[in-house]
Motif scaffolding. Sequence first.
Motif, PDB file in Angstrom:
ATOM      1  N   ALA A  31      -0.765   0.219  -3.830  1.00  0.00           N
ATOM      2  CA  ALA A  31      -0.439   1.930  -4.727  1.00  0.00           C
ATOM      3  C   ALA A  31      -0.432   1.584  -5.729  1.00  0.00           C
ATOM      4  CB  ALA A  31       1.285   1.894  -3.650  1.00  0.00           C
ATOM      5  N   LYS A  32       0.357   2.237  -6.447  1.00  0.00           N
ATOM      6  CA  LYS A  32       0.432   2.114  -8.366  1.00  0.00           C
ATOM      7  C   LYS A  32       1.130   1.194  -8.522  1.00  0.00           C
ATOM      8  CE  LYS A  32       0.924   4.923 -12.132  1.00  0.00           C
ATOM      9  NZ  LYS A  32       1.761   6.267 -12.427  1.00  0.00           N
ATOM     10  N   GLY A  33       0.858   0.616  -9.713  1.00  0.00           N
ATOM     11  CA  GLY A  33       1.386  -0.409  -9.825  1.00  0.00           C
ATOM     12  C   GLY A  33       1.795  -1.571  -9.235  1.00  0.00           C
ATOM     13  N   SER A  34       1.895  -1.621  -7.675  1.00  0.00           N
ATOM     14  CA  SER A  34       1.574  -2.899  -6.575  1.00  0.00           C
ATOM     15  C   SER A  34       0.468  -3.313  -7.167  1.00  0.00           C
ATOM     16  CB  SER A  34       1.424  -2.240  -5.761  1.00  0.00           C
ATOM     17  OG  SER A  34       2.595  -1.125  -5.776  1.00  0.00           O
ATOM     18  N   ALA A  35       0.794  -4.959  -6.094  1.00  0.00           N
ATOM     19  CA  ALA A  35      -0.894  -5.620  -6.629  1.00  0.00           C
ATOM     20  C   ALA A  35      -0.420  -7.259  -5.280  1.00  0.00           C
ATOM     21  CB  ALA A  35      -0.074  -6.484  -7.869  1.00  0.00           C
ATOM     22  N   VAL A  36      -1.094  -7.567  -5.003  1.00  0.00           N
ATOM     23  CA  VAL A  36      -0.975  -8.843  -4.210  1.00  0.00           C
ATOM     24  C   VAL A  36      -1.332  -9.951  -5.454  1.00  0.00           C
ATOM     25  CG1 VAL A  36      -1.918 -10.369  -2.235  1.00  0.00           C
ATOM     26  CG2 VAL A  36      -1.720  -8.012  -2.261  1.00  0.00           C
ATOM     27  N   LYS A  37      -0.232 -10.640  -5.030  1.00  0.00           N
ATOM     28  CA  LYS A  37      -0.476 -11.958  -6.149  1.00  0.00           C
ATOM     29  C   LYS A  37      -0.744 -13.213  -5.424  1.00  0.00           C
ATOM     30  CE  LYS A  37       0.306 -14.644 -10.061  1.00  0.00           C
ATOM     31  NZ  LYS A  37      -0.889 -15.274 -10.477  1.00  0.00           N
ATOM     32  N   ILE A  38      -1.608 -13.787  -5.164  1.00  0.00           N
ATOM     33  CA  ILE A  38      -1.251 -15.484  -5.142  1.00  0.00           C
ATOM     34  C   ILE A  38      -0.604 -16.465  -5.968  1.00  0.00           C
ATOM     35  CG2 ILE A  38      -3.216 -17.448  -4.166  1.00  0.00           C
ATOM     36  CD1 ILE A  38      -5.162 -15.769  -2.929  1.00  0.00           C
ATOM     37  N   THR A  80       0.846  -0.779   0.031  1.00  0.00           N
ATOM     38  CA  THR A  80       0.047   0.364   0.115  1.00  0.00           C
ATOM     39  C   THR A  80       0.837   1.084  -0.072  1.00  0.00           C
ATOM     40  OG1 THR A  80      -0.088   0.035   2.371  1.00  0.00           O
ATOM     41  CG2 THR A  80      -2.045  -1.239   1.384  1.00  0.00           C
ATOM     42  N   GLU A  81       2.056   1.404   0.863  1.00  0.00           N
ATOM     43  CA  GLU A  81       2.999   2.337   0.705  1.00  0.00           C
ATOM     44  C   GLU A  81       3.922   2.386  -0.286  1.00  0.00           C
ATOM     45  OE1 GLU A  81       4.242   2.714   4.339  1.00  0.00           O
ATOM     46  OE2 GLU A  81       2.441   3.056   5.664  1.00  0.00           O
ATOM     47  N   ASN A  82       4.504   1.405  -1.063  1.00  0.00           N
ATOM     48  CA  ASN A  82       5.156   1.599  -2.160  1.00  0.00           C
ATOM     49  C   ASN A  82       4.357   1.294  -3.568  1.00  0.00           C
ATOM     50  OD1 ASN A  82       7.787   1.239  -0.301  1.00  0.00           O
ATOM     51  ND2 ASN A  82       6.520  -0.558   0.788  1.00  0.00           N
ATOM     52  N   GLU A  83       5.446   1.552  -4.479  1.00  0.00           N
ATOM     53  CA  GLU A  83       4.833   1.677  -5.436  1.00  0.00           C
ATOM     54  C   GLU A  83       5.469   0.246  -6.621  1.00  0.00           C
ATOM     55  OE1 GLU A  83       5.125   5.229  -8.298  1.00  0.00           O
ATOM     56  OE2 GLU A  83       3.333   6.462  -7.129  1.00  0.00           O
ATOM     57  N   ASN A  84       4.752  -0.359  -7.342  1.00  0.00           N
ATOM     58  CA  ASN A  84       5.561  -1.535  -7.926  1.00  0.00           C
ATOM     59  C   ASN A  84       5.564  -2.850  -7.787  1.00  0.00           C
ATOM     60  OD1 ASN A  84       4.743  -0.053 -10.593  1.00  0.00           O
ATOM     61  ND2 ASN A  84       6.482   1.249 -10.615  1.00  0.00           N
ATOM     62  N   VAL A  85       5.395  -2.837  -6.278  1.00  0.00           N
ATOM     63  CA  VAL A  85       5.734  -3.925  -5.708  1.00  0.00           C
ATOM     64  C   VAL A  85       4.852  -5.207  -5.764  1.00  0.00           C
ATOM     65  CG1 VAL A  85       6.247  -4.862  -3.023  1.00  0.00           C
ATOM     66  CG2 VAL A  85       7.094  -2.627  -3.294  1.00  0.00           C
ATOM     67  N   ILE A  86       5.424  -6.405  -6.098  1.00  0.00           N
ATOM     68  CA  ILE A  86       4.146  -7.237  -6.663  1.00  0.00           C
ATOM     69  C   ILE A  86       4.560  -7.887  -4.789  1.00  0.00           C
ATOM     70  CG2 ILE A  86       3.666  -9.322  -6.899  1.00  0.00           C
ATOM     71  CD1 ILE A  86       3.818  -7.874 -10.079  1.00  0.00           C
ATOM     72  N   LEU A  87       3.131  -8.046  -4.301  1.00  0.00           N
ATOM     73  CA  LEU A  87       4.027  -9.126  -2.843  1.00  0.00           C
ATOM     74  C   LEU A  87       2.616 -10.631  -3.290  1.00  0.00           C
ATOM     75  CD1 LEU A  87       4.269  -9.068  -0.079  1.00  0.00           C
ATOM     76  CD2 LEU A  87       1.975  -9.813   0.934  1.00  0.00           C
ATOM     77  N   ALA A  88       3.926 -12.148  -3.510  1.00  0.00           N
ATOM     78  CA  ALA A  88       3.479 -12.830  -3.330  1.00  0.00           C
ATOM     79  C   ALA A  88       3.000 -14.317  -2.653  1.00  0.00           C
ATOM     80  CB  ALA A  88       4.679 -14.270  -4.308  1.00  0.00           C
ATOM     81  N   THR A  89       2.211 -14.625  -2.894  1.00  0.00           N
ATOM     82  CA  THR A  89       1.961 -15.333  -1.563  1.00  0.00           C
ATOM     83  C   THR A  89       0.612 -16.227  -1.408  1.00  0.00           C
ATOM     84  OG1 THR A  89       0.453 -15.176   1.599  1.00  0.00           O
ATOM     85  CG2 THR A  89      -0.197 -13.223  -0.907  1.00  0.00           C
ATOM     86  N   PHE A  90       0.965 -16.893  -0.005  1.00  0.00           N
ATOM     87  CA  PHE A  90      -0.691 -18.676  -0.322  1.00  0.00           C
ATOM     88  C   PHE A  90      -1.337 -16.772   0.029  1.00  0.00           C
ATOM     89  CE2 PHE A  90       3.477 -20.726   1.497  1.00  0.00           C
ATOM     90  CZ  PHE A  90       3.478 -21.008  -0.107  1.00  0.00           C
ATOM     91  N   GLY A  91      -2.360 -18.106  -0.157  1.00  0.00           N
ATOM     92  CA  GLY A  91      -4.021 -17.730  -0.639  1.00  0.00           C
ATOM     93  C   GLY A  91      -3.828 -16.938   1.188  1.00  0.00           C
ATOM     94  N   ASP A  92      -4.124 -18.777   2.219  1.00  0.00           N
ATOM     95  CA  ASP A  92      -5.185 -17.869   3.435  1.00  0.00           C
ATOM     96  C   ASP A  92      -4.263 -17.006   3.944  1.00  0.00           C
ATOM     97  OD1 ASP A  92      -3.291 -19.685   3.263  1.00  0.00           O
ATOM     98  OD2 ASP A  92      -3.676 -21.226   4.676  1.00  0.00           O
ATOM     99  N   MET A  93      -2.761 -16.447   3.476  1.00  0.00           N
ATOM    100  CA  MET A  93      -2.843 -15.224   4.444  1.00  0.00           C
ATOM    101  C   MET A  93      -3.474 -13.719   4.170  1.00  0.00           C
ATOM    102  SD  MET A  93       0.204 -16.517   6.108  1.00  0.00           S
ATOM    103  CE  MET A  93       1.638 -15.277   6.039  1.00  0.00           C
ATOM    104  N   THR A  94      -3.813 -13.856   2.842  1.00  0.00           N
ATOM    105  CA  THR A  94      -4.080 -12.563   2.532  1.00  0.00           C
ATOM    106  C   THR A  94      -5.743 -12.118   3.658  1.00  0.00           C
ATOM    107  OG1 THR A  94      -5.783 -13.481   0.875  1.00  0.00           O
ATOM    108  CG2 THR A  94      -3.873 -13.285  -0.272  1.00  0.00           C
TER     109      THR A  94
END
Lengths: 328, 370
Positions: free
Chosen positions: B113-120, B84-98
Amino acid sequence: MKKISLELGSGGKSMRDFIARTIVPAFKNPMLAELLDASHLPGRIAFTTDSYVVDPIFFPGGDIGKLAVNGTVNDLVVSGAVPQYLSLGLILEEGLEWNALEKILRSLKAAASRARVEIVAGDTKVVKQGQGDKIYINTSGIGKVIAKPRPKLIRPGDKLILTGTLGEHSLAILTARGDFGLEARVQSDCAPLTFLLPFWKNGLLWMRDITRGGLATILSELTEQIPYPLLIEEDEIPLSKAVQAASELLGIDPLYLACEGRAVLVVPGEKTHDVLARIKKNPLGRKAAIIGQVEGKIGRPGELLLRTSAGGLRLLEPLSSELLPRIC
Amino acid sequence: MARTNEFRDKKVIGALLARIAENKRSLPSPCRIMEVCGTHTMTVHRYGLQSMLEKAGIEMVSGPGCPVCITPGEVHEAAIRLVTENENVILATFGDMTRVPTHLGSLQNAVPAKGSAVKIVYSPEESLDLARQKSNKEIVFFGVGFETTIPSIAVMAKAAAGEELSNYSILSALWLIPPPLRAILESGEVKLSGFLYPGHVSAIIGQEPYTFVAREFGFPGVIAGFEPGDILLGIISILDQIREGRPRVANEYTRVVRPEGNPVAQALMREVLEPKDACWRGLGVIPGSGLKFKAEYSAYDTEVKHDLRITARGIDLPGCRCGEVLRGILLPSRCPLFGKKCTPESPCGPCMVSFEGACLVHYKYRGPKS
């Protein structure tokens, strides 16, 4: 700001709550509010609609066209109607390959012939690349009502018949998508359930096709309509080796997996063996089995109980959240 | 379904239960066994063993064996802040953590944030593939797990170093199973008769790390597999150990677990990681209970790379009592929120989120009211 989440399309509890609290109140129509697979209109006409967004559009054992016919046909069958006419709404994404569209049209035609329905109305829209995903299909269907499901007549001792193995459709989609790096030789069970229509005249009390949410969710919904608990036996539920292995591997419960050509029936106790024998004669019902019954002794009203293969008893809840998006 | 598997056959299970009931009768005190591992909790409830065991005089208590659950809220919050506070960060995580709720909401509901995402992702490898494919993004893998998962996370750091990937790091929440057992025994909060040790963790670490439980505290224990029959054989072993007055580490899962564990995986962990004092939800700081990347891998340690400075306290959100559940002092069903305010659809704490979380398992697989 409140936004639409994937969960709302899961076929589970979240979706049911969403429909009941947001969609139905917007129209206040008594027929809509019944939330049946198809509404029975005056003049013994059944009417239903369904949209198909399956990803990928081609998968082992079928494609989005076959699915779009059988899904709507099956909604009519389980509501006690002989499917007759379908409409076809196509939403195409710019750039979809012509060959793919033609293949899907052929598949729609073949599925319609097999289910003995005619496609008599249609619409086509094209959206810009990236604003859709290849092709979405909506079909609405009309059928002739031959019976009304009668959950009120269900009594303890009535049996539950499952017409075949669970979960092949879900597994075929997962495999085709390459999700979880899964490889399996499995075909979708996508098929019309019209072979079950004669049983409406033979004492059949209730029937549902096993789509999103799976067997457990669909039977949970039945327990809300009857004053008795249901008990199913884990050992009696037919499962293919592929689904069994994949479920163990992924920690998915096959009781919650979607099918596209299976149904669960409630049949009066004394007619069970006759009905089962006749279902098994059809190639689509070869693996049919009595999987449980309406209980009079154990459990409480509203409960769906599972006797596990180890012999323990536990409750089955409806699917709560999204398991596998865009399965149909 | 599974008619051929003798480890869950009704007749076999019935015979084992009868033996447990008979062995239990000769013992004076109540018998309460902690299943340390979330997957054991699943088996006990998934197959409806809980009520059958109760009839045989055995009470099962869930322990701290769910990595998603014991990871303190502050670590989950650090993950949320990253996207949320950094641009262009993809956080890759196991589903239940989300779906774990925190003071900052959950990863699922976070607005990146812009360009960032959470990816399961479903495996650590997928996160590394992301880093290879998206060189313009910073990929952070939320690596959470016990000894079973840790070797595969360590491999990621090694591979990233080998390929000199500059856009990849691991936000690690790596936990060791034996230290919290000591913490639970030292606190004396829960009166136990023995432990079911986790099968998969033991396949990595072997038998030796549990020996202190019998030697220093005098408690029986058994390494068990994950079929209903495995669990019941494990319980029989614990009852035998009590009757003989000879507590030890038994291994009823010899088809998978070797006494020495998996030396290759152990060596890999030692090469890349080193122990640290770590804070567990509910249990607080436990000496040597976590792992962190060694200095030579610090370029792949998200905490170092992004200067996170996480100060964990391991305290639950107001009303949530997951911490007590993880310590084994509160049965999920005794929590006032259980099944009311806290459900799988709207979880109030991680134990109702994770597939292995005691609350979710107790809720999802609950038995009929008798």
